[in-house]
Design an enzyme around this catalytic site. Structure first.
Site, PDB file in Angstrom:
ATOM      1  N   LYS B  33       0.857  -1.177   0.000  1.00  0.00           N
ATOM      2  CA  LYS B  33       0.000   0.000   0.000  1.00  0.00           C
ATOM      3  C   LYS B  33       0.899   1.235   0.000  1.00  0.00           C
ATOM      4  O   LYS B  33       1.807   1.350   0.822  1.00  0.00           O
ATOM      5  CB  LYS B  33      -0.875  -0.015   1.260  1.00  0.00           C
ATOM      6  CG  LYS B  33      -1.869   1.130   1.339  1.00  0.00           C
ATOM      7  CD  LYS B  33      -2.761   1.010   2.566  1.00  0.00           C
ATOM      8  CE  LYS B  33      -2.125   1.588   3.803  1.00  0.00           C
ATOM      9  NZ  LYS B  33      -2.051   3.053   3.838  1.00  0.00           N
ATOM     10  N   ASP B  61      -3.067   4.436  -1.937  1.00  0.00           N
ATOM     11  CA  ASP B  61      -3.900   4.879  -0.815  1.00  0.00           C
ATOM     12  C   ASP B  61      -3.865   6.396  -0.703  1.00  0.00           C
ATOM     13  O   ASP B  61      -3.124   6.951   0.106  1.00  0.00           O
ATOM     14  CB  ASP B  61      -3.423   4.237   0.487  1.00  0.00           C
ATOM     15  CG  ASP B  61      -4.293   4.662   1.656  1.00  0.00           C
ATOM     16  OD1 ASP B  61      -5.384   5.208   1.412  1.00  0.00           O
ATOM     17  OD2 ASP B  61      -3.883   4.428   2.802  1.00  0.00           O
ATOM     18  N   LYS B  63      -6.710   7.901  -0.135  1.00  0.00           N
ATOM     19  CA  LYS B  63      -7.984   8.152   0.560  1.00  0.00           C
ATOM     20  C   LYS B  63      -8.804   9.187  -0.200  1.00  0.00           C
ATOM     21  O   LYS B  63      -9.183  10.232   0.314  1.00  0.00           O
ATOM     22  CB  LYS B  63      -7.758   8.559   2.019  1.00  0.00           C
ATOM     23  CG  LYS B  63      -7.110   7.449   2.806  1.00  0.00           C
ATOM     24  CD  LYS B  63      -7.455   7.406   4.249  1.00  0.00           C
ATOM     25  CE  LYS B  63      -6.868   6.155   4.902  1.00  0.00           C
ATOM     26  NZ  LYS B  63      -5.442   5.919   4.624  1.00  0.00           N
ATOM     27  N   ALA B  65     -11.537  11.346  -1.677  1.00  0.00           N
ATOM     28  CA  ALA B  65     -12.752  11.801  -0.992  1.00  0.00           C
ATOM     29  C   ALA B  65     -13.224  13.075  -1.664  1.00  0.00           C
ATOM     30  O   ALA B  65     -13.283  14.141  -1.060  1.00  0.00           O
ATOM     31  CB  ALA B  65     -12.470  12.039   0.483  1.00  0.00           C
ATOM     32  N   ILE B  67     -15.541  14.847  -5.359  1.00  0.00           N
ATOM     33  CA  ILE B  67     -16.641  14.599  -6.296  1.00  0.00           C
ATOM     34  C   ILE B  67     -16.155  13.608  -7.357  1.00  0.00           C
ATOM     35  O   ILE B  67     -14.944  13.430  -7.555  1.00  0.00           O
ATOM     36  CB  ILE B  67     -17.150  15.909  -6.941  1.00  0.00           C
ATOM     37  CG1 ILE B  67     -16.030  16.660  -7.683  1.00  0.00           C
ATOM     38  CG2 ILE B  67     -17.751  16.832  -5.872  1.00  0.00           C
ATOM     39  CD1 ILE B  67     -16.525  17.836  -8.523  1.00  0.00           C
ATOM     40  N   PRO B 172      -5.798  -1.628   8.855  1.00  0.00           N
ATOM     41  CA  PRO B 172      -4.613  -0.909   9.343  1.00  0.00           C
ATOM     42  C   PRO B 172      -4.700  -0.751  10.860  1.00  0.00           C
ATOM     43  O   PRO B 172      -5.700  -1.121  11.467  1.00  0.00           O
ATOM     44  CB  PRO B 172      -4.757   0.453   8.663  1.00  0.00           C
ATOM     45  CG  PRO B 172      -6.233   0.672   8.595  1.00  0.00           C
ATOM     46  CD  PRO B 172      -6.869  -0.708   8.443  1.00  0.00           C
ATOM     47  N   GLY B 173      -3.663  -0.189  11.448  1.00  0.00           N
ATOM     48  CA  GLY B 173      -3.686   0.095  12.886  1.00  0.00           C
ATOM     49  C   GLY B 173      -2.904  -0.909  13.704  1.00  0.00           C
ATOM     50  O   GLY B 173      -2.910  -0.870  14.936  1.00  0.00           O
ATOM     51  N   GLY B 195       2.852  -0.901   8.641  1.00  0.00           N
ATOM     52  CA  GLY B 195       3.813   0.029   8.068  1.00  0.00           C
ATOM     53  C   GLY B 195       5.074   0.107   8.895  1.00  0.00           C
ATOM     54  O   GLY B 195       6.013  -0.679   8.725  1.00  0.00           O
TER      55      GLY B 195
END
Lengths: 224, 224
Positions: B33, B61, B63, B65, B67, B172-173, B195
């Site tokens: 990623k 990645d 993210k 977000a 239109i 993730p996390g 990561g």
């Protein structure tokens, strides 16, 4: 009152000559917004080039929406290019996300503008249910401004009522997306963000002037 | 079960040598990623370089977000680099946003993975209130997968219950953000995204192997 969004594709006459657009519209614009597509296509240096080509503020619009560490890391790269402001989503929340971005932005002298609503229909489903809370978060964080769409003037009025004169309101959605120049200003926005109507014109300077004239005409009517 | 997140800064020993990390962890990873900071820092070509260096899927990645038009335009640039999947936020809603991204992604042969919750505390305030709806949107859109954080195993269980075997779950996390290897897998995730525990190690290959071993051990215990 006018911020020009530099999103490709530009007018075929101009090709990839975004700096010509910057120079031509500069007398009519109060700022420039550069989105992800142009940054991906031409590299992050595009921001520095535009920063050099105008004295108006340059806003990097990557709609940041990640954990704090990732946004802070991206911000460092953007700050190196001399951007004046970055746009981030309010929907990601404060703790572990916007709090860290704002802290880092203050250190680097970059302003943060928070998206509180968007111009497309889908924004109504989740984001628009939290507009008041996102505006309140933004006030507490002490950011520079908010993004609220020209296609939803009632939300601009709501936000202006909440923030008074303490935050700038930037409003996209004018032109291609349906709102008319001046709609958002009359509802309480400080700036309308216009892209395609200007950048896809063969003559971006004339197009920007026409938008500005329509804004002024409309504002004179609505503000009396 | 392991997707490696290539976010700078890397171990000082490795400097900017992300391709060495790719090569060293490749035997243990099922995918890579690549986030916004590395793409901004090194240009979008970094995705093509990583795509060349491994046969495992490469996930961009950013993210997304925005239109629909803006996300579709960004997607075109990412697709040119050969990425296998892109990550977009579910909270932007479908109409005029994710619908357009998914349509364009299908044309370009790129998978879409939708963020349904995030690993930081702030995610609870807005995003997590709409997890069920975002998962339902994702099912209707027929996307490839979901992102749900290892720090909230109850949400992974919820999502797995809703999607059955029809969508992949990326989590993730793990590591720096608090979850242990295997926590998310035991809750129903397909892949854990790791990561820093790997990319900041002086020996990323050994670190990746250690994570994989801990995942296997944990999964053996929880799945009996």
């Amino acid at each position: 009152m006018l911020v020009v969004a530099l999103d490709p594709p530009f007018s075929p006459v101009l090709g990839e000559d975004y700096l010509r657009i910057v120079r031509e519209v500069d007398p009519y614009a109060q700022g420039f917004k550069v989105g992800l597509p142009l940054i991906l296509r031409r590299g992050v240096d595009v921001l520095g080039e535009i920063r050099e080509a105008t004295r108006k503020p340059v806003i990097a619009d990557l709609k940041l929406a990640d954990i704090g560490d990732v946004m802070a890391s991206a911000l460092c790269v953007l700050a190196e290019q001399g951007v004046d402001a970055v746009i981030a989503h309010g929907f990601v929340g404060v703790e572990g996300s916007l709090d860290k971005l704002v802290e880092e932005a203050e250190k680097l002298g970059v302003e943060v503008i928070v998206v509180a609503s968007m111009s497309h229909r889908g924004s109504e489903k989740y984001i628009d249910k939290h507009v008041t809370e996102i505006v309140e978060d933004s006030l507490r964080l002490g950011v520079h401004g908010l993004v609220l769409p020209a296609t939803r003037p009632s939300l601009i009025r709501l936000a202006r009522g909440l923030v008074g004169g303490s935050l700038r309101i930037y409003s996209p959605g004018v032109g291609h997306q349906g709102a008319q120049p001046g709609d958002a200003l009359c509802a309480g926005a400080d700036y309308e963000i216009v892209g395609r109507a200007i950048t896809r014109s063969e003559s971006p300077g004339q197009a920007a002037r026409a938008v500005l004239e329509r804004q002024l005409e409309r504002v004179r009517a609505c503000r009396g």
